[in-house]
Each structure stands twice: as structure tokens, then as C-alpha cells.
Motif scaffolding. Structure first.
Motif, mmCIF file in Angstrom:
data_model
loop_
_atom_site.group_PDB
_atom_site.id
_atom_site.type_symbol
_atom_site.label_atom_id
_atom_site.label_comp_id
_atom_site.label_asym_id
_atom_site.label_seq_id
_atom_site.Cartn_x
_atom_site.Cartn_y
_atom_site.Cartn_z
ATOM 1 N N ILE A 19 0.842 -1.201 0.000
ATOM 2 C CA ILE A 19 0.000 0.000 0.000
ATOM 3 C C ILE A 19 0.873 1.246 0.000
ATOM 4 O O ILE A 19 0.658 2.179 -0.785
ATOM 5 N N VAL A 20 1.886 1.272 0.866
ATOM 6 C CA VAL A 20 2.789 2.434 0.932
ATOM 7 C C VAL A 20 3.546 2.588 -0.384
ATOM 8 O O VAL A 20 3.654 3.701 -0.924
ATOM 9 N N LEU A 21 4.057 1.493 -0.925
ATOM 10 C CA LEU A 21 4.759 1.574 -2.216
ATOM 11 C C LEU A 21 3.819 2.103 -3.295
ATOM 12 O O LEU A 21 4.231 2.902 -4.141
ATOM 13 N N GLY A 22 2.570 1.696 -3.241
ATOM 14 C CA GLY A 22 1.585 2.176 -4.205
ATOM 15 C C GLY A 22 1.373 3.673 -4.116
ATOM 16 O O GLY A 22 1.274 4.370 -5.139
ATOM 17 N N LEU A 24 3.559 5.820 -3.022
ATOM 18 C CA LEU A 24 4.795 6.481 -3.464
ATOM 19 C C LEU A 24 5.021 6.392 -4.973
ATOM 20 O O LEU A 24 5.829 7.143 -5.516
ATOM 21 N N ARG A 25 4.300 5.520 -5.651
ATOM 22 C CA ARG A 25 4.422 5.444 -7.110
ATOM 23 C C ARG A 25 4.006 6.758 -7.760
ATOM 24 O O ARG A 25 4.484 7.102 -8.838
ATOM 25 N N SER A 26 3.118 7.506 -7.112
ATOM 26 C CA SER A 26 2.660 8.759 -7.714
ATOM 27 C C SER A 26 3.524 9.950 -7.314
ATOM 28 O O SER A 26 3.254 11.066 -7.738
ATOM 29 N N GLY A 27 4.561 9.735 -6.516
ATOM 30 C CA GLY A 27 5.476 10.816 -6.179
ATOM 31 C C GLY A 27 5.987 10.717 -4.759
ATOM 32 O O GLY A 27 5.416 10.031 -3.913
ATOM 33 N N GLU A 61 12.924 1.114 3.793
ATOM 34 C CA GLU A 61 14.211 1.768 3.547
ATOM 35 C C GLU A 61 15.358 0.783 3.765
ATOM 36 O O GLU A 61 16.284 0.702 2.942
ATOM 37 N N ARG A 62 15.299 0.022 4.834
ATOM 38 C CA ARG A 62 16.333 -0.977 5.129
ATOM 39 C C ARG A 62 16.458 -1.981 3.975
ATOM 40 O O ARG A 62 17.555 -2.399 3.610
ATOM 41 N N ASP A 63 15.320 -2.340 3.387
ATOM 42 C CA ASP A 63 15.316 -3.322 2.301
ATOM 43 C C ASP A 63 15.616 -2.721 0.929
ATOM 44 O O ASP A 63 15.596 -3.426 -0.084
ATOM 45 N N GLY A 64 15.858 -1.417 0.879
ATOM 46 C CA GLY A 64 16.215 -0.763 -0.373
ATOM 47 C C GLY A 64 15.040 -0.504 -1.304
ATOM 48 O O GLY A 64 15.232 -0.242 -2.487
ATOM 49 N N LEU A 65 13.820 -0.555 -0.761
ATOM 50 C CA LEU A 65 12.635 -0.349 -1.589
ATOM 51 C C LEU A 65 12.214 1.112 -1.640
ATOM 52 O O LEU A 65 11.504 1.527 -2.560
ATOM 53 N N VAL A 66 12.637 1.890 -0.647
ATOM 54 C CA VAL A 66 12.436 3.342 -0.653
ATOM 55 C C VAL A 66 13.734 4.002 -0.183
ATOM 56 O O VAL A 66 14.576 3.370 0.467
ATOM 57 N N LYS A 80 10.689 14.353 6.725
ATOM 58 C CA LYS A 80 11.429 13.294 6.057
ATOM 59 C C LYS A 80 10.553 12.762 4.927
ATOM 60 O O LYS A 80 9.438 12.310 5.155
ATOM 61 N N TYR A 81 11.070 12.847 3.717
ATOM 62 C CA TYR A 81 10.343 12.395 2.540
ATOM 63 C C TYR A 81 10.836 11.008 2.120
ATOM 64 O O TYR A 81 11.992 10.646 2.368
ATOM 65 N N TYR A 82 9.935 10.297 1.479
ATOM 66 C CA TYR A 82 10.254 8.957 0.990
ATOM 67 C C TYR A 82 10.034 8.911 -0.510
ATOM 68 O O TYR A 82 9.100 9.508 -1.031
ATOM 69 N N ARG A 83 10.930 8.185 -1.187
ATOM 70 C CA ARG A 83 10.888 8.031 -2.642
ATOM 71 C C ARG A 83 11.017 6.539 -2.940
ATOM 72 O O ARG A 83 11.882 5.871 -2.386
ATOM 73 N N ILE A 84 10.182 6.031 -3.815
ATOM 74 C CA ILE A 84 10.258 4.624 -4.198
ATOM 75 C C ILE A 84 11.456 4.412 -5.118
ATOM 76 O O ILE A 84 11.766 5.271 -5.948
ATOM 77 N N THR A 85 12.135 3.304 -4.941
ATOM 78 C CA THR A 85 13.281 2.959 -5.789
ATOM 79 C C THR A 85 12.820 2.017 -6.904
ATOM 80 O O THR A 85 11.686 1.537 -6.895
ATOM 81 N N ASP A 86 13.723 1.749 -7.837
ATOM 82 C CA ASP A 86 13.400 0.781 -8.889
ATOM 83 C C ASP A 86 13.094 -0.587 -8.287
ATOM 84 O O ASP A 86 12.181 -1.282 -8.734
ATOM 85 N N ALA A 87 13.844 -0.955 -7.255
ATOM 86 C CA ALA A 87 13.581 -2.235 -6.573
ATOM 87 C C ALA A 87 12.196 -2.211 -5.934
ATOM 88 O O ALA A 87 11.466 -3.210 -5.959
ATOM 89 N N GLY A 88 11.812 -1.072 -5.371
ATOM 90 C CA GLY A 88 10.487 -0.929 -4.773
ATOM 91 C C GLY A 88 9.383 -1.059 -5.810
ATOM 92 O O GLY A 88 8.347 -1.681 -5.558
ATOM 93 N N ARG A 89 9.602 -0.496 -6.979
ATOM 94 C CA ARG A 89 8.615 -0.621 -8.066
ATOM 95 C C ARG A 89 8.459 -2.080 -8.480
ATOM 96 O O ARG A 89 7.344 -2.561 -8.720
ATOM 97 N N ALA A 90 9.570 -2.796 -8.551
ATOM 98 C CA ALA A 90 9.523 -4.210 -8.932
ATOM 99 C C ALA A 90 8.785 -5.030 -7.877
ATOM 100 O O ALA A 90 7.952 -5.882 -8.213
ATOM 101 N N VAL A 91 9.061 -4.773 -6.606
ATOM 102 C CA VAL A 91 8.373 -5.489 -5.526
ATOM 103 C C VAL A 91 6.891 -5.153 -5.548
ATOM 104 O O VAL A 91 6.038 -6.041 -5.398
ATOM 105 N N TYR A 92 6.564 -3.887 -5.769
ATOM 106 C CA TYR A 92 5.155 -3.483 -5.855
ATOM 107 C C TYR A 92 4.438 -4.273 -6.951
ATOM 108 O O TYR A 92 3.372 -4.845 -6.729
#
Length: 120
Positions: A19-22, A24-27, A61-66, A80-92
Motif C-alpha cells: 500500500i505504501v509503495l503504491g 509512493l508510485r505517484s510521487g 528503507e532498510r530493504d532498499g525499496l524506498v 522526512k520524505y520517501y521516494r520509491i526505488t526501482d527495486a520498490g517498483r519491482a516489488v510493488y
């Protein structure tokens, strides 16, 4: 909250990372803004506890997804802002695919159960 509501909350809680990764997909977004986006998306029917969300942010963040970074202080308090990473997009994407498959199976099984119950 009824027993059924508690079950639904537990079911949703198991998908907090997705849900959180979702969201963050929009920004990029900060913690409380993510909380509000989730609450508003459900029309206020569901809220994830802030403590749960902050544990989720740390885990993602620890898992490298954000990734996180500190925002500009000119917009009020330092956030503190969060940004999804490419790995996070793949997991999502993988989690959504798994959810769709799981939902299809559960829907099928519940339909079969309902039909058998109606026959008896």
C-alpha cells in the motif's frame, strides 16, 4: 469494531508495504501525507496506525525499496520524505500480481462455498 472488521483490518495490514509503495508510485511524500492519502483513498473507512506506518517506512528503507531525504525547512517543520526505488517498483508489481491471483482464487472458493451452502 466487530469481529469481521478486525479480520478485514488484519487482512489489509498484511499488505501495508505494498500500500505504501503504491502511494509512493505517484510521487515522493512524507510520513503523515502518506497516512492521509491512505485514509482518504478509503473514504475514511480504513486508517493505518502511524506507528505501523513508521515501522513500515524503516523496513522499506532498510530493504532498499524506498529512499528517504529531508525536505526543505521553508515549508514549515523539517519533514522526512520517501521516494520509491526501482527495486520498490519491482516489488510493488510482484505483490500486486500475487494479490490479484490470490483474490481470484479466494473469490472462486468463496463462490463455490456459497453455492454449496445454498444447496443444503
Amino acid at each position: 469494531m466487530t469481529k469481521d472488521d478486525a479480520f478485514a483490518a488484519d487482512l489489509i495490514r498484511g499488505h501495508t508495504d505494498t500500500i505504501v509503495l503504491g502511494v509512493l508510485r505517484s510521487g515522493d511524500s512524507y510520513g503523515f501525507e502518506i497516512y492521509k492519502a491512505i485514509r482518504e483513498a478509503t473514504g475514511g473507512d480504513y486508517e493505518i496506525k502511524e506507528a505501523t506506518l513508521y515501522a513500515t517506512y524503516r523496513r522499506l528503507e532498510r530493504d532498499g525499496l524506498v529512499e528517504s531525504y529531508w525536505g526543505d525547512e521553508t515549508q514549515g517543520g523539517r519533514r522526512k520524505y520517501y521516494r520509491i526505488t526501482d527495486a520498490g517498483r519491482a516489488v510493488y508489481r510482484g505483490n500486486v500480481t500475487a494479490w490479484v491471483a490470490t483474490r481470484r482464487i479466494i473469490d472462486t472458493l468463496l463462490h463455490v462455498t456459497a453455492e454449496k451452502g445454498a444447496e443444503q
